[in-house]
Design an enzyme around this catalytic site. Structure first.
Site, PDB file in Angstrom:
ATOM      1  N   CYS A  52      14.412  36.104  23.479  1.00  0.00           N
ATOM      2  CA  CYS A  52      13.120  36.681  23.064  1.00  0.00           C
ATOM      3  C   CYS A  52      13.282  37.460  21.741  1.00  0.00           C
ATOM      4  O   CYS A  52      14.347  38.008  21.457  1.00  0.00           O
ATOM      5  CB  CYS A  52      12.585  37.609  24.151  1.00  0.00           C
ATOM      6  SG  CYS A  52      11.687  36.755  25.465  1.00  0.00           S
ATOM      7  N   HIS A 115       8.239  33.639  25.799  1.00  0.00           N
ATOM      8  CA  HIS A 115       9.196  33.373  26.870  1.00  0.00           C
ATOM      9  C   HIS A 115       8.683  32.345  27.881  1.00  0.00           C
ATOM     10  O   HIS A 115       9.476  31.605  28.475  1.00  0.00           O
ATOM     11  CB  HIS A 115       9.493  34.706  27.565  1.00  0.00           C
ATOM     12  CG  HIS A 115      10.567  34.652  28.599  1.00  0.00           C
ATOM     13  ND1 HIS A 115      11.901  34.531  28.271  1.00  0.00           N
ATOM     14  CD2 HIS A 115      10.520  34.697  29.962  1.00  0.00           C
ATOM     15  CE1 HIS A 115      12.626  34.532  29.381  1.00  0.00           C
ATOM     16  NE2 HIS A 115      11.819  34.625  30.422  1.00  0.00           N
ATOM     17  N   ASN A 153      17.860  20.665  27.415  1.00  0.00           N
ATOM     18  CA  ASN A 153      17.877  20.610  28.874  1.00  0.00           C
ATOM     19  C   ASN A 153      16.711  21.453  29.359  1.00  0.00           C
ATOM     20  O   ASN A 153      16.638  22.632  29.044  1.00  0.00           O
ATOM     21  CB  ASN A 153      19.166  21.202  29.451  1.00  0.00           C
ATOM     22  CG  ASN A 153      20.382  20.386  29.118  1.00  0.00           C
ATOM     23  OD1 ASN A 153      20.314  19.167  29.049  1.00  0.00           O
ATOM     24  ND2 ASN A 153      21.509  21.055  28.904  1.00  0.00           N
ATOM     25  N   HIS A 164      13.494  30.571  28.825  1.00  0.00           N
ATOM     26  CA  HIS A 164      12.914  30.654  27.473  1.00  0.00           C
ATOM     27  C   HIS A 164      13.028  29.286  26.790  1.00  0.00           C
ATOM     28  O   HIS A 164      14.112  28.693  26.765  1.00  0.00           O
ATOM     29  CB  HIS A 164      13.649  31.725  26.655  1.00  0.00           C
ATOM     30  CG  HIS A 164      12.905  32.098  25.411  1.00  0.00           C
ATOM     31  ND1 HIS A 164      12.356  33.341  25.210  1.00  0.00           N
ATOM     32  CD2 HIS A 164      12.589  31.370  24.308  1.00  0.00           C
ATOM     33  CE1 HIS A 164      11.745  33.374  24.035  1.00  0.00           C
ATOM     34  NE2 HIS A 164      11.881  32.188  23.472  1.00  0.00           N
ATOM     35  N   HIS A 166      13.953  26.415  24.722  1.00  0.00           N
ATOM     36  CA  HIS A 166      14.997  26.282  23.707  1.00  0.00           C
ATOM     37  C   HIS A 166      15.724  24.951  23.840  1.00  0.00           C
ATOM     38  O   HIS A 166      15.690  24.309  24.884  1.00  0.00           O
ATOM     39  CB  HIS A 166      16.021  27.421  23.830  1.00  0.00           C
ATOM     40  CG  HIS A 166      16.928  27.279  25.008  1.00  0.00           C
ATOM     41  ND1 HIS A 166      16.520  27.504  26.308  1.00  0.00           N
ATOM     42  CD2 HIS A 166      18.236  26.908  25.104  1.00  0.00           C
ATOM     43  CE1 HIS A 166      17.529  27.299  27.142  1.00  0.00           C
ATOM     44  NE2 HIS A 166      18.585  26.929  26.442  1.00  0.00           N
ATOM     45  N   GLN A 168      19.395  22.762  22.020  1.00  0.00           N
ATOM     46  CA  GLN A 168      20.743  23.022  21.521  1.00  0.00           C
ATOM     47  C   GLN A 168      21.111  22.005  20.438  1.00  0.00           C
ATOM     48  O   GLN A 168      20.522  20.927  20.360  1.00  0.00           O
ATOM     49  CB  GLN A 168      21.762  22.914  22.654  1.00  0.00           C
ATOM     50  CG  GLN A 168      21.506  23.847  23.827  1.00  0.00           C
ATOM     51  CD  GLN A 168      22.701  23.920  24.777  1.00  0.00           C
ATOM     52  OE1 GLN A 168      23.848  24.005  24.347  1.00  0.00           O
ATOM     53  NE2 GLN A 168      22.434  23.889  26.070  1.00  0.00           N
ATOM     54  N   GLU A 182      26.588   2.952  21.171  1.00  0.00           N
ATOM     55  CA  GLU A 182      25.335   2.502  20.551  1.00  0.00           C
ATOM     56  C   GLU A 182      25.580   1.929  19.153  1.00  0.00           C
ATOM     57  O   GLU A 182      24.920   0.982  18.732  1.00  0.00           O
ATOM     58  CB  GLU A 182      24.328   3.659  20.468  1.00  0.00           C
ATOM     59  CG  GLU A 182      23.807   4.096  21.834  1.00  0.00           C
ATOM     60  CD  GLU A 182      22.492   4.886  21.747  1.00  0.00           C
ATOM     61  OE1 GLU A 182      22.025   5.148  20.614  1.00  0.00           O
ATOM     62  OE2 GLU A 182      21.941   5.226  22.805  1.00  0.00           O
ATOM     63  N   HIS A 281      19.430  10.513  18.929  1.00  0.00           N
ATOM     64  CA  HIS A 281      20.577   9.744  18.461  1.00  0.00           C
ATOM     65  C   HIS A 281      20.361   9.349  17.006  1.00  0.00           C
ATOM     66  O   HIS A 281      19.617   8.418  16.709  1.00  0.00           O
ATOM     67  CB  HIS A 281      20.798   8.512  19.345  1.00  0.00           C
ATOM     68  CG  HIS A 281      21.504   8.846  20.637  1.00  0.00           C
ATOM     69  ND1 HIS A 281      21.514   8.026  21.733  1.00  0.00           N
ATOM     70  CD2 HIS A 281      22.255   9.938  20.985  1.00  0.00           C
ATOM     71  CE1 HIS A 281      22.234   8.583  22.703  1.00  0.00           C
ATOM     72  NE2 HIS A 281      22.680   9.740  22.281  1.00  0.00           N
ATOM     73  N   TYR A 317      27.282   5.369  44.506  1.00  0.00           N
ATOM     74  CA  TYR A 317      27.265   4.057  43.871  1.00  0.00           C
ATOM     75  C   TYR A 317      27.097   4.177  42.365  1.00  0.00           C
ATOM     76  O   TYR A 317      27.785   3.514  41.593  1.00  0.00           O
ATOM     77  CB  TYR A 317      26.144   3.191  44.461  1.00  0.00           C
ATOM     78  CG  TYR A 317      26.167   1.788  43.915  1.00  0.00           C
ATOM     79  CD1 TYR A 317      27.053   0.841  44.435  1.00  0.00           C
ATOM     80  CD2 TYR A 317      25.363   1.415  42.851  1.00  0.00           C
ATOM     81  CE1 TYR A 317      27.118  -0.436  43.908  1.00  0.00           C
ATOM     82  CE2 TYR A 317      25.422   0.140  42.320  1.00  0.00           C
ATOM     83  CZ  TYR A 317      26.308  -0.785  42.851  1.00  0.00           C
ATOM     84  OH  TYR A 317      26.378  -2.039  42.318  1.00  0.00           O
ATOM     85  N   GLU A 318      26.200   5.055  41.943  1.00  0.00           N
ATOM     86  CA  GLU A 318      25.907   5.201  40.520  1.00  0.00           C
ATOM     87  C   GLU A 318      27.123   5.691  39.735  1.00  0.00           C
ATOM     88  O   GLU A 318      27.356   5.268  38.605  1.00  0.00           O
ATOM     89  CB  GLU A 318      24.737   6.165  40.326  1.00  0.00           C
ATOM     90  CG  GLU A 318      23.388   5.589  40.719  1.00  0.00           C
ATOM     91  CD  GLU A 318      23.099   5.620  42.214  1.00  0.00           C
ATOM     92  OE1 GLU A 318      24.042   5.853  43.007  1.00  0.00           O
ATOM     93  OE2 GLU A 318      21.940   5.406  42.580  1.00  0.00           O
TER      94      GLU A 318
HETATM   95  O1  LIG Z   1      24.656  25.347  27.530  1.00  0.00           O
HETATM   96  P1  LIG Z   1      24.027  25.683  28.849  1.00  0.00           P
HETATM   97  O2  LIG Z   1      22.517  25.496  28.845  1.00  0.00           O
HETATM   98  O3  LIG Z   1      24.458  27.002  29.400  1.00  0.00           O
HETATM   99  O4  LIG Z   1      24.630  24.583  29.857  1.00  0.00           O
HETATM  100  C1  LIG Z   1      24.025  23.375  30.197  1.00  0.00           C
HETATM  101  O5  LIG Z   1      24.035  22.454  29.119  1.00  0.00           O
HETATM  102  C2  LIG Z   1      25.325  22.005  28.680  1.00  0.00           C
HETATM  103  C3  LIG Z   1      25.130  20.958  27.610  1.00  0.00           C
HETATM  104  O6  LIG Z   1      24.318  19.889  28.067  1.00  0.00           O
HETATM  105  C4  LIG Z   1      26.160  21.475  29.849  1.00  0.00           C
HETATM  106  O7  LIG Z   1      27.474  21.242  29.405  1.00  0.00           O
HETATM  107  C5  LIG Z   1      26.194  22.455  31.017  1.00  0.00           C
HETATM  108  O8  LIG Z   1      26.839  21.854  32.124  1.00  0.00           O
HETATM  109  C6  LIG Z   1      24.755  22.823  31.399  1.00  0.00           C
HETATM  110  O9  LIG Z   1      24.767  23.760  32.460  1.00  0.00           O
HETATM  111  O1  LIG Z   2      21.739   5.873  50.496  1.00  0.00           O
HETATM  112  P1  LIG Z   2      21.348   7.313  50.539  1.00  0.00           P
HETATM  113  O2  LIG Z   2      22.411   8.194  51.100  1.00  0.00           O
HETATM  114  O3  LIG Z   2      20.002   7.532  51.192  1.00  0.00           O
HETATM  115  O4  LIG Z   2      21.127   7.727  49.003  1.00  0.00           O
HETATM  116  C1  LIG Z   2      22.097   8.322  48.194  1.00  0.00           C
HETATM  117  O5  LIG Z   2      23.147   7.417  47.859  1.00  0.00           O
HETATM  118  C2  LIG Z   2      22.778   6.289  47.070  1.00  0.00           C
HETATM  119  C3  LIG Z   2      24.041   5.529  46.725  1.00  0.00           C
HETATM  120  O6  LIG Z   2      24.986   6.344  46.075  1.00  0.00           O
HETATM  121  C4  LIG Z   2      22.025   6.701  45.809  1.00  0.00           C
HETATM  122  O7  LIG Z   2      21.508   5.548  45.177  1.00  0.00           O
HETATM  123  C5  LIG Z   2      20.864   7.651  46.119  1.00  0.00           C
HETATM  124  O8  LIG Z   2      20.285   8.115  44.927  1.00  0.00           O
HETATM  125  C6  LIG Z   2      21.389   8.825  46.947  1.00  0.00           C
HETATM  126  O9  LIG Z   2      20.321   9.685  47.285  1.00  0.00           O
END
Ligand SMILES: O=P(O)(O)O[C@H]1O[C@H](CO)[C@@H](O)[C@H](O)[C@H]1O
Ligand SMILES: O=P(O)(O)O[C@H]1O[C@H](CO)[C@@H](O)[C@H](O)[C@H]1O
Lengths: 349, 349
Positions: A52, A115, A153, A164, A166, A168, A182, A281, A317-318
């Protein structure tokens, strides 16, 4: 059943990675974690907030009484300018223990003195100042660093430690993993087709309109065909532009408008302050080539899936296989198309 | 200051991606989201749980009165065996709109009939049955599918929708993005060195011991040099083994022991049920080659950073640039080395 209505995969041409699409899966019952929604009214000015105007930060510096934006060096930055004077690689004879020095700068950009505001709640002239601040900081930092990451974020569930408004900037001498991916992909496309990947892509999406969320004379917002996050979008320049330093006044103005519309639509999807990570990017700087294969663009990665409290977890999985989504990019686009451009807070009552 | 004590990057040789390491950053104050800890006592049997013995699931099936593990087909699986009969690519003349069919199966594995147990709380004979179930299901599914992902999401913050101890299997005909990346990298290493990347890596870590968390005759647990998550580990076979179907009885037994020790240590770091996503990477199946470049391994990706309620958010910079960590792999390893092998619930009182 058509391919795109049953389970299928789509390929992200910018990274070369795939995403698994399971449109039927959005029907499953939800028993998992829900997120707390923190819509408690914030004050316009918070004495204890390090962002602020007029307040003092942890390092003793005082913020000026700024009117639009304010930029300062992150007191706990992940990168610092003092490069280590070590050799490039830790163990150069090994392909297993590879380490490099990393030198750079981290900055915080306050988007507004208020804020309790967020991007969609700013007036167009304030958003114009945000974009101008991005441009100015990018242009300065790109003289020293190859890679300048401008991002935001938003929301507690995106790890944002400060309500607030913001964003980065993390700038560094090396090229980050995503920028490298990319760059490689866009360059290969350019060599094969003689045109820029994202220029061709923008034209095809414009012609088709199915996934277009918003466009004006200079910018296009689409849910990309290969979107991984439920309401992921890409914000693309329509012009032959590779980085922020090239933006003229009209492009800045129309970008402010695109940001206003997109973030307002996001908030209106679930009538809440829509969390996301977004970031720009730019083409790698100082490579001495004209980077015609690249187009300036921003990615928006919002995690919400079904409501203000149910998000998509990119886990299991992801993390171990590849991204997976439960609603198709086309369904997400139609929801965003239908969302109003008047912010829900301004329509109530 | 030595390279590894200042900000630097390390390269993950399995994926080719980098991670930014900022050891000094763990000192910053935490103002961000904290996670709720749900340590409320669960019943041994829950009438409404679709995984408990004897209960009826949404599709009408009843679970048997199982003693160790129980496997069933996921009623809301992301993959189904009915492949679409469409052609391979949606728009084969385009490099921008690439889609492929995806056919497969999703299964759920209950690890125990007891609703309120987790892996570290199971006896060794029960863990033996878990590994045997993994092996049996892998072996069956690998006859039909190239890629069989065996994994577990543990804890609400990992999107786990069910407290009953369970894991999942997603099997499909295509090779997923992560498996492709690891296969490419391991194959290139093998061609260059004439030895398997993870075999060489295991030997170097064993010799050095700095990052070793646990080892027995057949398995090695280390915080990998390139770890991205705060307490990430890799669980490696010491033998010339590429997939689950090759495991003999001694390897299953010693794996049960390694799982018991690792998950117990995890819970003891912050005296809580430690959330994570973990999963196995088997060599792609049915390729007709002997896959000597590959070694069977599991990744554990736990999100907690500072306490049971403060996790690392992989957002913003991490999504748009590359992973970033605040404490070094060596510090994390020393914390895990010091953690007791007796579960905290058994030492209290
Ligand atoms: O810098 P901040 O807002 O405290 O932190 C956040 O952003 C960063 C950059 O994306 C990440 O590394 C941190 O894990 C997240 O908590
Ligand atoms: O299958 P679940 O336990 O309901 O779902 C969880 O696991 C999955 C596989 O890692 C993911 O795709 C979902 O986003 C997560 O919520």
């Amino acid at each position: 059943m058509a391919l795109l209505e049953s389970t299928h995969r789509r390929k992200n041409p910018l990274t070369g990675r795939w995403v698994l699409v399971s449109p039927h899966r959005n029907n499953r019952p939800w028993l998992g974690a829900t997120e707390a929604v923190n819509e408690s009214a914030l004050p316009k000015h918070d004495e204890s907030c390090p962002l602020c105007p007029g307040n003092t930060r942890a390092n003793g510096d005082s913020n000026p009484d700024y009117e639009y934006t304010h930029v300062f060096s992150n007191d706990f930055g992940a990168l610092t300018p003092n490069a280590s004077d070590q050799s490039q690689s830790l163990e150069s004879d090994s392909d297993l223990f590879i380490a490099d020095e990393a030198s750079g700068e981290c900055r915080v950009i306050c988007f507004s003195p208020e804020h309790n505001k967020t991007l969609p709640e700013l007036e167009l002239d304030a958003l114009y100042e945000v974009v101008k601040t991005w441009k100015e900081n990018y242009t300065e930092l790109a003289q020293h660093y190859e890679c300048v990451h401008v991002f935001e974020n938003k929301g507690e569930i995106m790890g944002c430690s400060q309500p607030h408004p913001h964003g980065q900037i993390w700038a560094h001498s090396h090229s980050s993993t995503e920028i490298e991916a990319e760059d490689t992909q866009q360059l290969a496309y350019y060599k094969k087709h003689g045109s820029a990947m994202l220029a061709d892509y923008a034209q095809k999406e414009q012609a088709d309109q199915t996934r277009v969320v918003f466009e004006n004379a200079h910018w296009l917002v689409v849910v990309p065909f290969w979107a991984a996050w439920p309401f992921e979008t890409i914000l693309l320049t329509k012009d032959n532009i590779q980085n922020f330093s090239q933006l003229n006044d009209i492009q800045i103005n129309t970008l402010a408008q695109a940001l206003k519309v997109l973030t307002t639509k996001y908030d209106n999807v679930f009538n809440c302050s829509f969390p996301y990570s977004m970031g720009w990017h730019n083409a790698p700087a100082n490579r001495g080539s004209d980077e015609q294969h690249w187009r300036l663009h921003a990615h928006f990665y919002p995690p919400l899936l079904r409501s203000a409290t149910v998000k998509k977890h990119m886990v299991g999985y992801e993390m171990l296989a590849e991204s997976q989504r439960d609603l198709s990019a086309e369904t997400a686009a139609s929801i965003l198309q239908a969302a109003s451009t008047t912010h829900y807070k301004n329509t109530a009552g």
